[in-house]
Design an enzyme around this catalytic site. Structure first.
Site, mmCIF file in Angstrom:
data_model
loop_
_atom_site.group_PDB
_atom_site.id
_atom_site.type_symbol
_atom_site.label_atom_id
_atom_site.label_comp_id
_atom_site.label_asym_id
_atom_site.label_seq_id
_atom_site.Cartn_x
_atom_site.Cartn_y
_atom_site.Cartn_z
ATOM 1 N N HIS A 73 -12.671 3.313 0.247
ATOM 2 C CA HIS A 73 -12.652 2.330 1.346
ATOM 3 C C HIS A 73 -13.372 1.038 0.934
ATOM 4 O O HIS A 73 -13.811 0.273 1.790
ATOM 5 C CB HIS A 73 -13.370 2.844 2.616
ATOM 6 C CG HIS A 73 -12.677 3.958 3.340
ATOM 7 N ND1 HIS A 73 -13.380 4.935 3.989
ATOM 8 C CD2 HIS A 73 -11.378 4.224 3.532
ATOM 9 C CE1 HIS A 73 -12.535 5.786 4.570
ATOM 10 N NE2 HIS A 73 -11.308 5.363 4.292
ATOM 11 N N ASN A 96 0.869 -1.174 0.000
ATOM 12 C CA ASN A 96 0.000 0.000 0.000
ATOM 13 C C ASN A 96 0.903 1.219 0.000
ATOM 14 O O ASN A 96 1.457 1.609 1.023
ATOM 15 C CB ASN A 96 -0.897 -0.032 1.246
ATOM 16 C CG ASN A 96 -1.816 1.168 1.322
ATOM 17 O OD1 ASN A 96 -1.709 2.096 0.521
ATOM 18 N ND2 ASN A 96 -2.708 1.144 2.292
ATOM 19 N N ARG A 109 -11.170 16.085 7.385
ATOM 20 C CA ARG A 109 -12.010 16.407 6.218
ATOM 21 C C ARG A 109 -13.415 16.797 6.665
ATOM 22 O O ARG A 109 -13.966 16.186 7.590
ATOM 23 C CB ARG A 109 -12.104 15.201 5.277
ATOM 24 C CG ARG A 109 -10.842 14.962 4.486
ATOM 25 C CD ARG A 109 -10.942 13.692 3.658
ATOM 26 N NE ARG A 109 -9.916 12.755 4.061
ATOM 27 C CZ ARG A 109 -9.873 11.470 3.698
ATOM 28 N NH1 ARG A 109 -10.810 10.962 2.929
ATOM 29 N NH2 ARG A 109 -8.902 10.700 4.120
ATOM 30 N N GLU A 140 -7.761 -4.676 5.531
ATOM 31 C CA GLU A 140 -7.706 -4.452 4.085
ATOM 32 C C GLU A 140 -6.600 -5.277 3.429
ATOM 33 O O GLU A 140 -6.758 -5.759 2.313
ATOM 34 C CB GLU A 140 -7.512 -2.944 3.814
ATOM 35 C CG GLU A 140 -8.797 -2.169 4.086
ATOM 36 C CD GLU A 140 -8.604 -0.671 4.256
ATOM 37 O OE1 GLU A 140 -8.228 -0.260 5.377
ATOM 38 O OE2 GLU A 140 -8.816 0.083 3.304
ATOM 39 N N ARG A 164 -2.683 -2.068 -3.366
ATOM 40 C CA ARG A 164 -3.845 -1.204 -3.180
ATOM 41 C C ARG A 164 -3.738 -0.046 -4.163
ATOM 42 O O ARG A 164 -2.737 0.663 -4.187
ATOM 43 C CB ARG A 164 -3.874 -0.662 -1.759
ATOM 44 C CG ARG A 164 -5.003 0.328 -1.581
ATOM 45 C CD ARG A 164 -4.941 0.988 -0.229
ATOM 46 N NE ARG A 164 -6.061 1.871 -0.043
ATOM 47 C CZ ARG A 164 -5.965 3.134 0.359
ATOM 48 N NH1 ARG A 164 -4.774 3.661 0.611
ATOM 49 N NH2 ARG A 164 -7.037 3.857 0.529
#
Ligand code: ADP
Length: 372
Positions: A153, A8, A214, A357, A65
């Site tokens: 996600h 990743n 965010r 993940e 990823r």
């Protein structure tokens, strides 16, 4: 023993994990940080893995990823030069992510030239959304140019919704669930019988829930308003909404472990921050319940979702009439395993399911190459 290497590659770090086949258990893993040259970073990953002991000759496949797969990739894909070009073509949609993901892919293909490399896209799981979920009500030529909801996600939403069904011993295609992935980034999804039908992140990962830094949903007129009244540029607004907003803007911190002590000390900004954060999440629960029509399972995952009982309880406050009833004791159990936190007899089963993940990427990389 064979392995899947999962990579990743972020803007300044490379996370890696070596996963055993077929158990998908972790053999080694880590993170190389403050990466400025990704080829150099990849050499550090290799050095760390070699020091950890496993024989890298036994890496059978590398899973990467990749953040944005556009409308083209609803499934993982074995990477060749054409796939690399398409990942590059999608870079304007994810300028902070796809270019560095690609640098990681290229560096890893040089280091492991004789094994398949698989791209697993963050957007893929959400490609099953129907047009009424992904279409924005905006001028048609923008839509024609690819402006739509993609969602992110996805690897986590896919893993967690499937694990929830497995954990409850129910067939995945029969379970309707809402997943709340609450990490530093946060998103909600509505999953109907194993297919994502709505998600809170949109064209970019800015839309939806309040996050660490965010804003999530704001009035779309905000950028124009700030340009007119304060002369801010598009870049300044974009940067502020992504990096200087959310919990950080509301109370000066983006980590819940720092915010709760402030709430307890009577800090009004911290208290309001948690009210804003949890109310937004609650609104998405209500919205996705309405979209699904029937809700079986609500799942919390990621850093906040897995570890913060207080936030979970606050999000679900007042939802008893919707059939969502928490068991306060189960909710505060320190267990790290997948678990039920709803009360016996709650019509909707509430779960905590730790996300993974890397494991999901490894599983998908094995499945698409037939090496599992
Ligand atoms: P990322 O989006 O970076 O992958 P994570 O899923 O790791 O993020 O979530 C990180 C966030 O999880 C932290 O900012 C913090 O708010 C929250 N978190 C992590 N551990 C705990 C904990 N023990 N209690 C409360 N919140 C936690």
């Amino acid at each position: 023993m064979r392995y899947v290497l999962v990579l990743n590659c972020g803007s300044s770090s490379i996370k890696y994990r070596l996963v055993e086949v077929p158990s998908l258990e972790t053999a080694a893993g880590g993170i190389v940080e403050r990466v400025s040259d990704h080829a150099e970073g990849m050499r550090k990953v290799l050095a760390e893995l070699e020091a950890a002991g496993p024989d890298l000759e036994r890496v059978a496949v590398v899973g990467h990823r990749v953040v944005h797969g556009g409308t083209r990739y609803a499934d993982p894909v074995v990477i060749d030069d054409a796939v690399e070009r398409r990942i590059e073509e999608l870079s304007p949609m994810a300028p902070l992510h796809n270019p560095v993901n690609l640098i990681g892919v290229r560096a890893a293909r040089e280091v492991f030239p004789s094994v398949p490399h698989v791209a697993v896209f963050d957007t893929a799981f959400h490609q099953t959304m129907p047009p009424e979920a992904y279409t924005y009500a905006i001028p048609r030529e923008w839509t024609a140019g690819g402006v739509r909801r993609y969602g992110f996600h996805g690897t986590s939403h896919a893993y967690v919704s499937r694990r929830a069904a497995e954990f409850l011993d129910r067939p995945y295609p029969e379970v309707n669930s809402i997943v709340l992935h609450l990490g530093n980034g946060a998103s909600a999804s509505a999953v109907e019988g194993g297919r994502c039908v709505d998600t809170s992140m949109g064209l970019t990962p800015l839309e939806g829930l309040v996050m660490g830094t965010r804003s999530g949903d704001v009035d779309p007129a905000l950028a124009a308003f700030l340009a007119r009244t304060r002369g801010l540029s598009v870049e300044e607004v974009d940067h502020a909404l992504n990096h200087e907003s959310g919990l950080l803007a509301l109370c000066g911190h983006n980590d819940l472990r720092e915010i709760w002590p402030l709430v307890d000390a009577g800090d009004p900004a911290a208290a309001l921050a948690m009210e804003v954060y949890t109310r937004r999440a609650r609104k998405y629960v209500g919205a996705y319940y309405a979209v699904l029509g029937r809700l079986d399972v609500l799942v919390f995952t990621a850093g906040v979702g897995e570890n913060d009982p207080r936030t979970r309880a606050m999000i679900l406050t007042g939802l008893e009439n919707l059939g969502i009833v928490l068991d306060p004791e189960a909710n505060t159990s320190p267990s790290r395993a997948p678990r039920v936190i709803s009360a016996a007899g709650s019509p909707v089963t509430v779960l905590v399911v730790p996300t993974d993940e890397e494991r999901e990427i490894a599983g998908q990389a094995l499945a698409v190459t037939g090496l599992g």
